[in-house]
Design an enzyme around this catalytic site. Structure first.
Site, PDB file in Angstrom:
ATOM      1  N   LYS A  53      41.230  49.683  40.172  1.00 23.69           N
ATOM      2  CA  LYS A  53      40.628  49.320  41.465  1.00 23.69           C
ATOM      3  C   LYS A  53      41.529  49.714  42.648  1.00 23.69           C
ATOM      4  O   LYS A  53      41.023  50.068  43.712  1.00 23.69           O
ATOM      5  CB  LYS A  53      40.303  47.825  41.501  1.00 23.69           C
ATOM      6  CG  LYS A  53      39.196  47.416  40.509  1.00 23.69           C
ATOM      7  CD  LYS A  53      37.853  48.020  40.871  1.00 23.69           C
ATOM      8  CE  LYS A  53      36.711  47.484  40.036  1.00 23.69           C
ATOM      9  NZ  LYS A  53      35.404  48.018  40.402  1.00 23.69           N
ATOM     10  N   SER A 103      35.194  47.662  44.864  1.00 21.01           N
ATOM     11  CA  SER A 103      36.515  47.438  44.275  1.00 21.01           C
ATOM     12  C   SER A 103      36.584  45.971  43.847  1.00 21.01           C
ATOM     13  O   SER A 103      35.637  45.456  43.229  1.00 21.01           O
ATOM     14  CB  SER A 103      37.597  47.806  45.290  1.00 21.01           C
ATOM     15  OG  SER A 103      38.868  47.566  44.759  1.00 21.01           O
ATOM     16  N   TYR A 138      42.995  46.749  35.101  1.00 22.96           N
ATOM     17  CA  TYR A 138      41.893  46.607  36.072  1.00 22.96           C
ATOM     18  C   TYR A 138      42.399  46.868  37.499  1.00 22.96           C
ATOM     19  O   TYR A 138      41.784  47.615  38.259  1.00 22.96           O
ATOM     20  CB  TYR A 138      41.306  45.202  35.940  1.00 22.96           C
ATOM     21  CG  TYR A 138      40.118  44.922  36.833  1.00 22.96           C
ATOM     22  CD1 TYR A 138      38.951  45.662  36.725  1.00 22.96           C
ATOM     23  CD2 TYR A 138      40.161  43.895  37.771  1.00 22.96           C
ATOM     24  CE1 TYR A 138      37.848  45.398  37.546  1.00 22.96           C
ATOM     25  CE2 TYR A 138      39.072  43.610  38.582  1.00 22.96           C
ATOM     26  CZ  TYR A 138      37.922  44.363  38.471  1.00 22.96           C
ATOM     27  OH  TYR A 138      36.838  44.101  39.269  1.00 22.96           O
TER      28      TYR A 138
END
Ligand SMILES: NC(=O)c1ccc[n+]([C@@H]2O[C@H](COP(=O)([O-])OP(=O)(O)OC[C@H]3O[C@@H](n4cnc5c(N)ncnc54)[C@H](OP(=O)(O)O)[C@@H]3O)[C@@H](O)[C@H]2O)c1
Length: 329
Positions: free
Chosen positions: A188, A170, A184
């Protein structure tokens, strides 16, 4: 008075330790990698390449997957030069389930599935094209699900009685939302939900999930990202420093081998993991103890960090606009 101190600082912590010793589940596990098959996505560059180097050096049979065959072959040559070990390479796009399935079937049963591939663009949401947002989600989240779907049946049916691992890379932007990382961070953070639910589904098959949270790491991917990174992202993310890919790979592999669910890579990362422990599994009763004792104080630290971040945002906007139109953040 002495009795009160004795109870507060000795008996109570001792009692808590004993309770946590019996409470933590899943139980601790060790996952050996020597002579076992470690399959690494995104293994041709940056953190993935360092993971492949390290796993090969520790005696694992290593396979790496990425899109560019040229970069994969360069990686294979570099690893052979340093370790004398030949890694298997597979060219496939993680977004393409059929291609991923072919690669995984050809590679043979996997003991450690290390899902490290990822793309990252730091940009405000309104400046990102929809296609870039979809690309980020497809590679980081769907790509990870594709790999797990492709590899899981054979991992469950493996003859090897030793524990297996599925490890997801991650990011600290997957623990805290950061300016410029809307897409993003979404991808994650998604890995966290995936990992927590998956661990419950695969524990009966002696498969153990790890979730790795690197800070900024000196890789070709970061160099590319820095070309467009918003000023505010740089200011906010700077607090966690930058690590080398080798160091992150070492922390990640150590975390996987010790069966940790959450794997932090630096001191700030440990604080972040403690502050966001929530409902994540914790196998170590000692770490569980630290999480319980530090919870209150870390919430204050977290609020302090938010104060700093929103202060930076307020200052940035007021400097740019020449007036303080953003008061009240
Ligand atoms: N570097 C950092 O600062 C940092 C910080 C926190 C977390 N991370 C995470 O760490 C992981 C590795 O990052 P990195 O900095 O090492 O990245 P990198 O240097 O850009 O390497 C990315 C790797 O993923 C592969 N890849 C990308 N898209 C792919 C796709 N669609 N299908 C298959 N393979 C693909 C790339 O190969 P091809 O291009 O040939 O496909 C390459 O091997 C990522 O998940 C990233 O989000 C990085």
């Amino acid at each position: 008075m002495a009795d009160a101190y004795f109870f507060l600082f000795f008996l109570l912590p001792l009692l808590l330790l004993v309770v946590l010793y019996f409470l933590v589940k899943p139980r601790p596990v060790k996952i050996p990698i020597k002579n076992r098959h470690v399959f690494i996505t995104g293994g041709s560059s940056g953190i993935g390449l360092s993971l492949a180097h390290r796993a090969a050096a520790e005696g694992a049979r290593v396979s790496i997957l990425a899109r560019s065959l040229g970069k994969l072959e360069e990686a294979r040559n570099a690893i052979r030069l340093v370790t004398g070990i030949e890694v298997a390479v597979f060219a496939a796009d993680v977004r393409d389930f059929e291609a991923v399935k072919r690669a995984v079937d050809e590679a043979g049963p996997i003991d450690v599935l290390l899902l490290n591939h990822g793309v990252f663009v730091a940009l405000e949401l309104e400046k990102m094209e929809l296609s870039e947002i979809k690309f980020t989600m497809d590679v980081n989240l769907m790509g990870t699900l594709n790999l797990i779907k492709a590899a899981l049946p054979a991992m469950k049916n493996r003859k090897d009685p030793l524990p297996a691992s599925i490890a997801l890379v991650s990011s600290q932007a997957g623990q805290a939302g950061i300016y410029g990382y809307v897409a993003y961070s979404a991808s994650k953070f998604g890995l966290r939900g995936l990992a927590e639910a998956l661990q419950q589904e695969v524990i009966a098959d002696n498969i153990h999930v790890s979730l790795i949270f690197p800070p900024d790491t000196d890789t070709p991917g970061l160099a590319e990202e820095n070309r467009r990174k918003p000023e505010l992202t740089k200011i906010i993310a700077a607090s966690s420093g930058c690590m080398t890919a080798e160091k992150v790979a070492q922390k990640a592999l150590d975390g996987i081998k010790s069966g940790s669910f959450i794997v932090s890579c630096n001191l700030e990362g440990i604080a972040l993991s403690l502050a966001t422990a929530g409902l994540s599994p914790q196998r170590s009763f000692l770490m569980a103890f630290v999480e319980v004792v530090a919870a209150g104080i870390l919430r204050i630290v977290a609020l302090g960090m938010q104060w700093t971040w929103y202060g930076s945002i307020e200052k940035y906007h007021s400097q740019r606009k020449g007036k303080c139109c953003t008061k009240g953040y």
